[in-house]
Design a protein around this motif. Structure first.
Motif, PDB file in Angstrom:
ATOM      1  N   VAL A  58     -30.957  42.986  -3.908  1.00  9.93           N
ATOM      2  CA  VAL A  58     -31.853  42.128  -3.354  1.00  9.93           C
ATOM      3  C   VAL A  58     -32.244  42.796  -1.920  1.00  9.93           C
ATOM      4  CG1 VAL A  58     -31.746  40.736  -1.334  1.00  9.93           C
ATOM      5  CG2 VAL A  58     -30.253  40.098  -4.244  1.00  9.93           C
ATOM      6  N   VAL A  59     -34.041  43.145  -1.716  1.00 10.99           N
ATOM      7  CA  VAL A  59     -33.736  43.776  -1.084  1.00 10.99           C
ATOM      8  C   VAL A  59     -34.637  42.925   0.470  1.00 10.99           C
ATOM      9  CG1 VAL A  59     -35.417  45.756  -0.485  1.00 10.99           C
ATOM     10  CG2 VAL A  59     -34.193  45.142  -3.406  1.00 10.99           C
ATOM     11  N   ASN A  60     -34.525  43.023   1.454  1.00 14.58           N
ATOM     12  CA  ASN A  60     -34.845  42.456   2.673  1.00 14.58           C
ATOM     13  C   ASN A  60     -35.799  43.232   3.124  1.00 14.58           C
ATOM     14  OD1 ASN A  60     -33.452  40.573   2.600  1.00 14.58           O
ATOM     15  ND2 ASN A  60     -31.898  41.210   3.409  1.00 14.58           N
ATOM     16  N   VAL A  61     -36.998  43.082   3.557  1.00 16.83           N
ATOM     17  CA  VAL A  61     -37.770  44.075   3.961  1.00 16.83           C
ATOM     18  C   VAL A  61     -38.559  43.426   5.335  1.00 16.83           C
ATOM     19  CG1 VAL A  61     -40.697  45.212   3.409  1.00 16.83           C
ATOM     20  CG2 VAL A  61     -38.644  44.419   1.538  1.00 16.83           C
ATOM     21  N   ARG A  62     -38.944  44.284   6.281  1.00 16.87           N
ATOM     22  CA  ARG A  62     -39.461  43.864   7.578  1.00 16.87           C
ATOM     23  C   ARG A  62     -41.153  44.394   7.178  1.00 16.87           C
ATOM     24  NH1 ARG A  62     -39.364  45.388  13.171  1.00 16.87           N
ATOM     25  NH2 ARG A  62     -38.241  47.489  12.658  1.00 16.87           N
ATOM     26  N   PHE A  63     -42.724  44.117   7.705  1.00 17.09           N
ATOM     27  CA  PHE A  63     -43.061  44.589   7.761  1.00 17.09           C
ATOM     28  C   PHE A  63     -44.208  44.540   8.930  1.00 17.09           C
ATOM     29  CE2 PHE A  63     -42.400  41.576   3.832  1.00 17.09           C
ATOM     30  CZ  PHE A  63     -43.132  42.534   2.786  1.00 17.09           C
ATOM     31  N   LYS A  64     -45.056  45.510   9.323  1.00 18.97           N
ATOM     32  CA  LYS A  64     -45.405  46.184  10.292  1.00 18.97           C
ATOM     33  C   LYS A  64     -46.383  45.178  11.050  1.00 18.97           C
ATOM     34  CE  LYS A  64     -49.196  49.380  12.301  1.00 18.97           C
ATOM     35  NZ  LYS A  64     -50.321  50.347  11.454  1.00 18.97           N
ATOM     36  N   SER A  65     -46.975  43.966  10.266  1.00 20.55           N
ATOM     37  CA  SER A  65     -47.233  43.189  10.857  1.00 20.55           C
ATOM     38  C   SER A  65     -47.043  42.478  11.181  1.00 20.55           C
ATOM     39  CB  SER A  65     -48.416  42.105  10.442  1.00 20.55           C
ATOM     40  OG  SER A  65     -47.285  41.419   8.391  1.00 20.55           O
ATOM     41  N   GLY A  66     -44.968  41.531  11.262  1.00 22.65           N
ATOM     42  CA  GLY A  66     -44.054  40.822  12.023  1.00 22.65           C
ATOM     43  C   GLY A  66     -43.484  40.507  11.075  1.00 22.65           C
ATOM     44  N   ALA A  67     -44.432  40.313   9.924  1.00 22.87           N
ATOM     45  CA  ALA A  67     -44.004  39.441   8.306  1.00 22.87           C
ATOM     46  C   ALA A  67     -42.956  39.963   7.956  1.00 22.87           C
ATOM     47  CB  ALA A  67     -45.187  38.894   7.323  1.00 22.87           C
ATOM     48  N   LEU A  68     -41.581  39.009   7.218  1.00 22.44           N
ATOM     49  CA  LEU A  68     -40.513  39.511   6.631  1.00 22.44           C
ATOM     50  C   LEU A  68     -41.226  39.397   5.385  1.00 22.44           C
ATOM     51  CD1 LEU A  68     -38.142  37.928   8.758  1.00 22.44           C
ATOM     52  CD2 LEU A  68     -38.745  39.981   8.565  1.00 22.44           C
ATOM     53  N   GLY A  69     -39.866  39.259   4.256  1.00 20.60           N
ATOM     54  CA  GLY A  69     -39.819  39.343   2.956  1.00 20.60           C
ATOM     55  C   GLY A  69     -38.842  39.758   2.162  1.00 20.60           C
ATOM     56  N   THR A  70     -38.283  39.054   0.480  1.00 22.31           N
ATOM     57  CA  THR A  70     -37.432  39.473  -0.118  1.00 22.31           C
ATOM     58  C   THR A  70     -37.869  40.423  -1.564  1.00 22.31           C
ATOM     59  OG1 THR A  70     -37.054  37.183  -0.746  1.00 22.31           O
ATOM     60  CG2 THR A  70     -35.314  38.164   0.941  1.00 22.31           C
ATOM     61  N   LEU A  71     -37.484  40.764  -1.740  1.00 25.76           N
ATOM     62  CA  LEU A  71     -37.503  41.570  -3.285  1.00 25.76           C
ATOM     63  C   LEU A  71     -37.253  42.168  -3.942  1.00 25.76           C
ATOM     64  CD1 LEU A  71     -40.066  44.493  -1.763  1.00 25.76           C
ATOM     65  CD2 LEU A  71     -40.832  41.883  -2.888  1.00 25.76           C
ATOM     66  N   ASN A  72     -36.622  40.664  -4.978  1.00 24.40           N
ATOM     67  CA  ASN A  72     -35.429  40.412  -5.831  1.00 24.40           C
ATOM     68  C   ASN A  72     -35.273  41.162  -6.754  1.00 24.40           C
ATOM     69  OD1 ASN A  72     -34.381  39.745  -3.195  1.00 24.40           O
ATOM     70  ND2 ASN A  72     -34.846  37.891  -3.644  1.00 24.40           N
ATOM     71  N   THR A  73     -34.364  41.866  -7.762  1.00 26.63           N
ATOM     72  CA  THR A  73     -34.078  41.656  -9.509  1.00 26.63           C
ATOM     73  C   THR A  73     -33.033  41.435  -9.282  1.00 26.63           C
ATOM     74  OG1 THR A  73     -34.411  44.206  -9.047  1.00 26.63           O
ATOM     75  CG2 THR A  73     -36.256  43.554  -9.088  1.00 26.63           C
ATOM     76  N   PHE A  74     -32.808  41.062 -10.907  1.00 25.74           N
ATOM     77  CA  PHE A  74     -31.740  40.607 -11.420  1.00 25.74           C
ATOM     78  C   PHE A  74     -31.410  41.253 -12.812  1.00 25.74           C
ATOM     79  CE2 PHE A  74     -32.718  37.393  -7.822  1.00 25.74           C
ATOM     80  CZ  PHE A  74     -32.277  37.671  -7.193  1.00 25.74           C
ATOM     81  N   GLY A  75     -31.021  41.541 -13.183  1.00 35.81           N
ATOM     82  CA  GLY A  75     -31.439  42.804 -14.296  1.00 35.81           C
ATOM     83  C   GLY A  75     -29.938  41.781 -15.422  1.00 35.81           C
ATOM     84  N   ASN A  76     -29.501  41.145 -15.086  1.00 34.47           N
ATOM     85  CA  ASN A  76     -28.109  40.462 -16.098  1.00 34.47           C
ATOM     86  C   ASN A  76     -28.298  38.659 -16.146  1.00 34.47           C
ATOM     87  OD1 ASN A  76     -26.599  39.666 -13.399  1.00 34.47           O
ATOM     88  ND2 ASN A  76     -25.061  40.997 -13.523  1.00 34.47           N
ATOM     89  N   ALA A  77     -29.524  38.383 -15.919  1.00 34.20           N
ATOM     90  CA  ALA A  77     -30.029  37.601 -15.787  1.00 34.20           C
ATOM     91  C   ALA A  77     -29.783  36.870 -17.344  1.00 34.20           C
ATOM     92  CB  ALA A  77     -30.899  36.688 -15.821  1.00 34.20           C
ATOM     93  N   ALA A  78     -30.231  35.395 -18.119  1.00 31.79           N
ATOM     94  CA  ALA A  78     -30.191  34.877 -19.261  1.00 31.79           C
ATOM     95  C   ALA A  78     -31.566  35.047 -19.987  1.00 31.79           C
ATOM     96  CB  ALA A  78     -30.147  33.614 -19.629  1.00 31.79           C
ATOM     97  N   PHE A  79     -32.596  35.512 -18.865  1.00 30.93           N
ATOM     98  CA  PHE A  79     -34.012  35.802 -19.162  1.00 30.93           C
ATOM     99  C   PHE A  79     -35.124  35.722 -18.278  1.00 30.93           C
ATOM    100  CE2 PHE A  79     -33.994  31.333 -18.718  1.00 30.93           C
ATOM    101  CZ  PHE A  79     -33.522  30.743 -19.037  1.00 30.93           C
ATOM    102  N   HIS A  80     -36.174  36.417 -18.950  1.00 31.45           N
ATOM    103  CA  HIS A  80     -37.620  36.785 -17.698  1.00 31.45           C
ATOM    104  C   HIS A  80     -37.688  35.225 -16.814  1.00 31.45           C
ATOM    105  CE1 HIS A  80     -41.933  36.820 -16.728  1.00 31.45           C
ATOM    106  NE2 HIS A  80     -40.835  37.887 -16.203  1.00 31.45           N
ATOM    107  N   ASP A  81     -37.507  35.180 -16.168  1.00 30.22           N
ATOM    108  CA  ASP A  81     -38.083  34.439 -15.343  1.00 30.22           C
ATOM    109  C   ASP A  81     -38.711  35.110 -13.599  1.00 30.22           C
ATOM    110  OD1 ASP A  81     -38.545  31.472 -14.026  1.00 30.22           O
ATOM    111  OD2 ASP A  81     -38.006  31.738 -12.559  1.00 30.22           O
ATOM    112  N   GLU A  82     -39.501  34.768 -12.617  1.00 27.47           N
ATOM    113  CA  GLU A  82     -40.877  35.065 -11.689  1.00 27.47           C
ATOM    114  C   GLU A  82     -41.573  34.534 -10.582  1.00 27.47           C
ATOM    115  OE1 GLU A  82     -44.330  38.399 -12.019  1.00 27.47           O
ATOM    116  OE2 GLU A  82     -43.069  38.100 -13.583  1.00 27.47           O
ATOM    117  N   CYS A  83     -41.342  34.626  -9.840  1.00 31.10           N
ATOM    118  CA  CYS A  83     -41.407  33.992  -8.567  1.00 31.10           C
ATOM    119  C   CYS A  83     -42.456  34.908  -7.938  1.00 31.10           C
ATOM    120  CB  CYS A  83     -40.837  32.706  -8.648  1.00 31.10           C
ATOM    121  SG  CYS A  83     -42.048  31.482  -6.886  1.00 31.10           S
ATOM    122  N   ILE A  84     -43.594  34.167  -6.895  1.00 28.37           N
ATOM    123  CA  ILE A  84     -43.590  35.565  -5.795  1.00 28.37           C
ATOM    124  C   ILE A  84     -44.281  34.301  -4.674  1.00 28.37           C
ATOM    125  CG2 ILE A  84     -45.364  36.556  -5.127  1.00 28.37           C
ATOM    126  CD1 ILE A  84     -45.488  38.515  -7.617  1.00 28.37           C
ATOM    127  N   ALA A  85     -43.689  33.753  -3.857  1.00 25.56           N
ATOM    128  CA  ALA A  85     -44.344  32.986  -2.929  1.00 25.56           C
ATOM    129  C   ALA A  85     -44.885  33.623  -1.630  1.00 25.56           C
ATOM    130  CB  ALA A  85     -43.487  31.912  -2.827  1.00 25.56           C
TER     131      ALA A  85
END
Length: 315
Positions: free
Chosen positions: A201-228
């Protein structure tokens, strides 16, 4: 390479596959059966580059080998397409970007989403200001790594685990579409009994002031992916499941992609840019940002605190 890139080379019809670097003869034999003309095999990339007259190379080796192989090819004035990530080091990624400019060659990182029409059009809309000022991003990808083995779980060869590998697609697509510049990260990583990170779970702060999360889960049941991607005037959401795009929404309505924006592949784009002299080509600056974020995430997880993203000089 045999399952994806070689069929695309064959499908082009005007590209010759003349030599490969493959130290294991057992991995080479199926390729001989797959290709109709002779292919020279070398156990070492440097030897191949010394002996063959080539226009370009395509690199699909373990992550830790990307930099040296790409550097050698660029020094020989060859165009280069490399599997993700570009390198496992921001210093090495920056070096390659500078070298590409000096040699006036093309360097392409084989991220499929960057050649998928909805993502290409989404990037266009963001650049056009359709979403307004970007305020935040929420991105995740899951996969079942329970049977993963070999070099991918060896940090010396892979540079990391799920975040560096499958997660690289997610990080690259997010940064490439938005153009956001990360300035610091706070990460938590879990090895889940493996030798490299499986969940992050990676929380990121951007130069513009925007915030975000970039998360990976490798012991899940299958591939699922979302970018909002959330802005002051709208939200754009991409959902994949089972490695297929299931839904792309702009302000909760299906995104209508114009007919002029076509799906293609990294391979087809690579061949096209070589033939047309680079018309439409862009340097992969985002790949340097991916390396910077990845490095900072590993450091943050190890130290248990927020870490500034490196300012390694790039091209």
């Amino acid at each position: 390479m045999r399952g994806v890139h070689v069929p695309r080379i064959a499908g082009d019809g005007h590209v010759s596959l003349v030599s490969i670097t493959e130290p294991d003869p057992k991995q080479f034999r199926p390729l001989i059966k797959q290709w109709s003309t002779p292919i020279a095999r070398y156990g070492d990339a440097a030897e191949m580059l010394r002996n063959e007259k080539l226009d370009a190379v395509m690199i699909g080796s373990p992550h830790a080998l990307h930099f040296e192989q790409a550097r050698l090819a660029l020094e020989k004035n060859l165009h280069v397409m490399v599997e993700k990530p570009l390198t496992i080091s921001s210093r090495d990624s920056a070096h390659l970007l500078r070298l590409v400019k000096r040699k006036n060659r093309m360097l392409l990182v084989s991220y499929q989403r960057h050649f998928s029409a909805p993502y290409v059009y989404g990037r266009e809309l963001i650049r056009r200001g359709t979403l307004g000022e970007l305020r935040g991003v929420v991105s995740y990808i899951s996969q079942d790594w329970s049977e993963a083995e070999g070099w991918r779980l060896d940090p010396k060869m892979s540079g990391g685990g799920m975040f560096m590998d499958t997660g690289s697609h997610l990080v690259a697509a997010t940064l490439w579409m938005t153009g956001l510049e990360p300035i610091d990260v706070h990460a938590r990583m879990d090895l889940a009994g493996m030798k490299a990170d499986i969940n992050a779970v990676v929380n990121v702060r951007f130069k513009s002031g925007a915030l975000g999360t970039l998360n990976t889960f490798g012991n899940a049941a299958f591939h699922d992916e979302c970018i909002a991607i959330h802005g002051s005037r709208g939200v754009l959401t991409f959902h994949q499941h089972g490695w297929q795009i299931r839904q792309v929404l702009l302000n909760n309505k299906p995104l209508k992609v114009p007919a002029r924006v076509k799906d293609t592949t990294p391979d087809a784009a690579f061949f096209r840019w070589i033939r047309n002299g680079g018309r439409g080509y862009e340097l992969p600056h985002f790949a340097l940002q991916v390396a910077r974020v990845s490095e900072a995430a590993v450091e943050s997880a190890g130290k248990g605190r927020t870490v500034r993203v490196a300012k390694t000089a790039g091209a």
